[in-house]
Write a protein that holds these residues in place. Structure first.
Motif, PDB file in Angstrom:
ATOM      1  N   ARG A  85      -0.873  11.278   7.568  1.00 28.93           N
ATOM      2  CA  ARG A  85      -0.512   9.876   7.743  1.00 28.93           C
ATOM      3  C   ARG A  85      -1.702   8.966   7.499  1.00 28.93           C
ATOM      4  O   ARG A  85      -1.594   7.945   6.828  1.00 28.93           O
ATOM      5  CB  ARG A  85       0.047   9.632   9.144  1.00 28.93           C
ATOM      6  CG  ARG A  85       0.535   8.211   9.339  1.00 28.93           C
ATOM      7  CD  ARG A  85       0.841   7.899  10.777  1.00 28.93           C
ATOM      8  NE  ARG A  85      -0.334   7.903  11.613  1.00 28.93           N
ATOM      9  CZ  ARG A  85      -1.234   6.911  11.683  1.00 28.93           C
ATOM     10  NH1 ARG A  85      -1.092   5.854  10.928  1.00 28.93           N
ATOM     11  NH2 ARG A  85      -2.261   6.989  12.487  1.00 28.93           N
ATOM     12  N   GLN A  86      -2.873   9.369   8.017  1.00 27.99           N
ATOM     13  CA  GLN A  86      -4.069   8.555   7.817  1.00 27.99           C
ATOM     14  C   GLN A  86      -4.432   8.423   6.349  1.00 27.99           C
ATOM     15  O   GLN A  86      -4.896   7.381   5.903  1.00 27.99           O
ATOM     16  CB  GLN A  86      -5.264   9.152   8.571  1.00 27.99           C
ATOM     17  CG  GLN A  86      -5.203   8.976  10.049  1.00 27.99           C
ATOM     18  CD  GLN A  86      -6.381   9.641  10.739  1.00 27.99           C
ATOM     19  OE1 GLN A  86      -7.360   9.995  10.100  1.00 27.99           O
ATOM     20  NE2 GLN A  86      -6.271   9.813  12.029  1.00 27.99           N
ATOM     21  N   ALA A  87      -4.216   9.476   5.595  1.00 29.10           N
ATOM     22  CA  ALA A  87      -4.622   9.474   4.193  1.00 29.10           C
ATOM     23  C   ALA A  87      -3.546   8.926   3.254  1.00 29.10           C
ATOM     24  O   ALA A  87      -3.866   8.499   2.146  1.00 29.10           O
ATOM     25  CB  ALA A  87      -4.990  10.889   3.765  1.00 29.10           C
ATOM     26  N   ALA A  88      -2.288   8.902   3.676  1.00 28.97           N
ATOM     27  CA  ALA A  88      -1.209   8.595   2.734  1.00 28.97           C
ATOM     28  C   ALA A  88      -0.586   7.209   2.892  1.00 28.97           C
ATOM     29  O   ALA A  88       0.146   6.776   2.011  1.00 28.97           O
ATOM     30  CB  ALA A  88      -0.106   9.652   2.858  1.00 28.97           C
ATOM     31  N   ASP A  89      -0.853   6.501   3.973  1.00 28.37           N
ATOM     32  CA  ASP A  89      -0.257   5.174   4.130  1.00 28.37           C
ATOM     33  C   ASP A  89      -0.728   4.261   3.003  1.00 28.37           C
ATOM     34  O   ASP A  89      -1.908   4.213   2.679  1.00 28.37           O
ATOM     35  CB  ASP A  89      -0.627   4.563   5.479  1.00 28.37           C
ATOM     36  CG  ASP A  89       0.236   5.089   6.618  1.00 28.37           C
ATOM     37  OD1 ASP A  89       1.115   5.926   6.368  1.00 28.37           O
ATOM     38  OD2 ASP A  89       0.021   4.652   7.762  1.00 28.37           O
ATOM     39  N   SER A  90       0.216   3.545   2.394  1.00 32.54           N
ATOM     40  CA  SER A  90      -0.128   2.679   1.261  1.00 32.54           C
ATOM     41  C   SER A  90       0.939   1.597   1.080  1.00 32.54           C
ATOM     42  O   SER A  90       2.011   1.662   1.665  1.00 32.54           O
ATOM     43  CB  SER A  90      -0.243   3.499  -0.020  1.00 32.54           C
ATOM     44  OG  SER A  90       1.002   4.072  -0.357  1.00 32.54           O
ATOM     45  N   LEU A  91       0.598   0.626   0.247  1.00 35.73           N
ATOM     46  CA  LEU A  91       1.491  -0.474  -0.088  1.00 35.73           C
ATOM     47  C   LEU A  91       1.325  -0.767  -1.571  1.00 35.73           C
ATOM     48  O   LEU A  91       0.194  -0.856  -2.057  1.00 35.73           O
ATOM     49  CB  LEU A  91       1.128  -1.716   0.741  1.00 35.73           C
ATOM     50  CG  LEU A  91       1.753  -3.045   0.359  1.00 35.73           C
ATOM     51  CD1 LEU A  91       3.251  -3.023   0.638  1.00 35.73           C
ATOM     52  CD2 LEU A  91       1.097  -4.165   1.118  1.00 35.73           C
ATOM     53  N   LYS A  92       2.445  -0.894  -2.291  1.00 36.45           N
ATOM     54  CA  LYS A  92       2.381  -1.211  -3.722  1.00 36.45           C
ATOM     55  C   LYS A  92       3.482  -2.198  -4.058  1.00 36.45           C
ATOM     56  O   LYS A  92       4.642  -2.001  -3.706  1.00 36.45           O
ATOM     57  CB  LYS A  92       2.539   0.053  -4.564  1.00 36.45           C
ATOM     58  CG  LYS A  92       2.380  -0.201  -6.035  1.00 36.45           C
ATOM     59  CD  LYS A  92       2.317   1.087  -6.823  1.00 36.45           C
ATOM     60  CE  LYS A  92       1.947   0.786  -8.246  1.00 36.45           C
ATOM     61  NZ  LYS A  92       1.560   1.957  -8.978  1.00 36.45           N
ATOM     62  N   ILE A  93       3.093  -3.267  -4.735  1.00 32.01           N
ATOM     63  CA  ILE A  93       4.054  -4.260  -5.207  1.00 32.01           C
ATOM     64  C   ILE A  93       4.060  -4.183  -6.723  1.00 32.01           C
ATOM     65  O   ILE A  93       3.030  -4.361  -7.364  1.00 32.01           O
ATOM     66  CB  ILE A  93       3.683  -5.678  -4.752  1.00 32.01           C
ATOM     67  CG1 ILE A  93       3.659  -5.742  -3.228  1.00 32.01           C
ATOM     68  CG2 ILE A  93       4.677  -6.691  -5.315  1.00 32.01           C
ATOM     69  CD1 ILE A  93       3.191  -7.068  -2.688  1.00 32.01           C
ATOM     70  N   THR A  94       5.217  -3.887  -7.276  1.00 34.26           N
ATOM     71  CA  THR A  94       5.379  -3.839  -8.731  1.00 34.26           C
ATOM     72  C   THR A  94       6.222  -5.043  -9.152  1.00 34.26           C
ATOM     73  O   THR A  94       6.475  -5.930  -8.352  1.00 34.26           O
ATOM     74  CB  THR A  94       6.053  -2.524  -9.163  1.00 34.26           C
ATOM     75  OG1 THR A  94       7.343  -2.458  -8.559  1.00 34.26           O
ATOM     76  CG2 THR A  94       5.233  -1.318  -8.745  1.00 34.26           C
ATOM     77  N   GLY A  95       6.687  -5.029 -10.364  1.00 34.06           N
ATOM     78  CA  GLY A  95       7.399  -6.174 -10.909  1.00 34.06           C
ATOM     79  C   GLY A  95       8.627  -6.606 -10.136  1.00 34.06           C
ATOM     80  O   GLY A  95       8.898  -7.783  -9.992  1.00 34.06           O
ATOM     81  N   THR A  96       9.396  -5.671  -9.584  1.00 31.87           N
ATOM     82  CA  THR A  96      10.652  -6.048  -8.947  1.00 31.87           C
ATOM     83  C   THR A  96      10.815  -5.494  -7.534  1.00 31.87           C
ATOM     84  O   THR A  96      11.824  -5.770  -6.896  1.00 31.87           O
ATOM     85  CB  THR A  96      11.842  -5.532  -9.785  1.00 31.87           C
ATOM     86  OG1 THR A  96      11.731  -4.110  -9.899  1.00 31.87           O
ATOM     87  CG2 THR A  96      11.861  -6.172 -11.159  1.00 31.87           C
ATOM     88  N   GLU A  97       9.863  -4.704  -7.069  1.00 33.83           N
ATOM     89  CA  GLU A  97      10.051  -4.068  -5.763  1.00 33.83           C
ATOM     90  C   GLU A  97       8.737  -3.892  -5.019  1.00 33.83           C
ATOM     91  O   GLU A  97       7.661  -3.971  -5.609  1.00 33.83           O
ATOM     92  CB  GLU A  97      10.745  -2.715  -5.923  1.00 33.83           C
ATOM     93  CG  GLU A  97      10.004  -1.754  -6.818  1.00 33.83           C
ATOM     94  CD  GLU A  97      10.830  -0.553  -7.235  1.00 33.83           C
ATOM     95  OE1 GLU A  97      12.059  -0.557  -7.037  1.00 33.83           O
ATOM     96  OE2 GLU A  97      10.242   0.386  -7.768  1.00 33.83           O
ATOM     97  N   ILE A  98       8.866  -3.683  -3.738  1.00 34.90           N
ATOM     98  CA  ILE A  98       7.719  -3.372  -2.899  1.00 34.90           C
ATOM     99  C   ILE A  98       7.930  -1.952  -2.374  1.00 34.90           C
ATOM    100  O   ILE A  98       8.998  -1.626  -1.854  1.00 34.90           O
ATOM    101  CB  ILE A  98       7.556  -4.411  -1.759  1.00 34.90           C
ATOM    102  CG1 ILE A  98       6.325  -4.112  -0.934  1.00 34.90           C
ATOM    103  CG2 ILE A  98       8.780  -4.488  -0.879  1.00 34.90           C
ATOM    104  CD1 ILE A  98       5.922  -5.235   0.000  1.00 34.90           C
TER     105      ILE A  98
END
Length: 184
Positions: A85-98
């Protein structure tokens, strides 16, 4: 999208975060660092689990062996999931989705016109008898869409760096909200 102050990237490195921003995407990931206090805590927890399980394994009673191994494996599994969990939490915003991964759950949500990201701070004080203890500032992000609030990202820093953590938190909030407004 406005330019981002390089100081935000420097503070993000201190907080074990990697921020990547380009014209199409925003990507925020946790970096796994051996020097993190939380990592060492999990390692000590694993070591403690070994110490708990070892006496049960050496007994001749089969029931004690089964219970000891079961408890040891349960603690080991929880420690490994905590590290992942510590290593894999992330956030990505692309063209149409989060897309985000928060507490081992991966979620994809289409971007909407009413979405915003809100930052919340919390100071955590851990005290033990006879010691100074530790103070942490925890910055949490929530995706808000009309009446729903979904946790999407969290990081922590020593309370000594609280001003830097708030500056980073405000910077990430601005980056993400600017990208959402740009896309919708």
């Amino acid at each position: 999208m406005q330019t981002i102050n390089n100081e935000i990237f420097d503070i993000a490195a201190q907080a074990s975060l990697k921020i990547t921003v380009d014209n199409n995407n925003v990507d925020i990931k946790h970096k796994f660092r051996l020097g993190d206090k939380s990592f060492w805590g999990v390692l000590f927890f694993l070591f403690g689990c070994f110490l708990i399980a070892a006496p049960f394994i050496k007994t001749s009673n089969t029931t004690s062996k089964v219970i000891g191994v079961t408890i040891g494996l349960l603690f080991l599994t929880l420690s490994i999931l905590s590290l992942i969990r510590q290593a894999a939490d992330s956030l990505k915003i692309t063209g149409t989705e989060i897309k985000f991964r928060y507490n081992l759950r991966r979620t994809t949500i289409p971007l909407g016109r009413h979405m915003t990201v809100e930052m919340k701070t919390e100071i955590m004080k851990i005290r033990r008898f006879g010691t100074l203890g530790s103070d942490f500032i925890i910055i949490s992000y929530y995706l808000q869409d009309l009446n729903s609030e979904i946790p999407i990202l969290k990081f922590q820093m020593d309370n000594f760096y609280a001003d830097k953590a708030r500056k980073l938190g405000n910077g990430i909030t601005q980056i993400v909200n600017d990208k959402i407004r740009q896309i919708t």
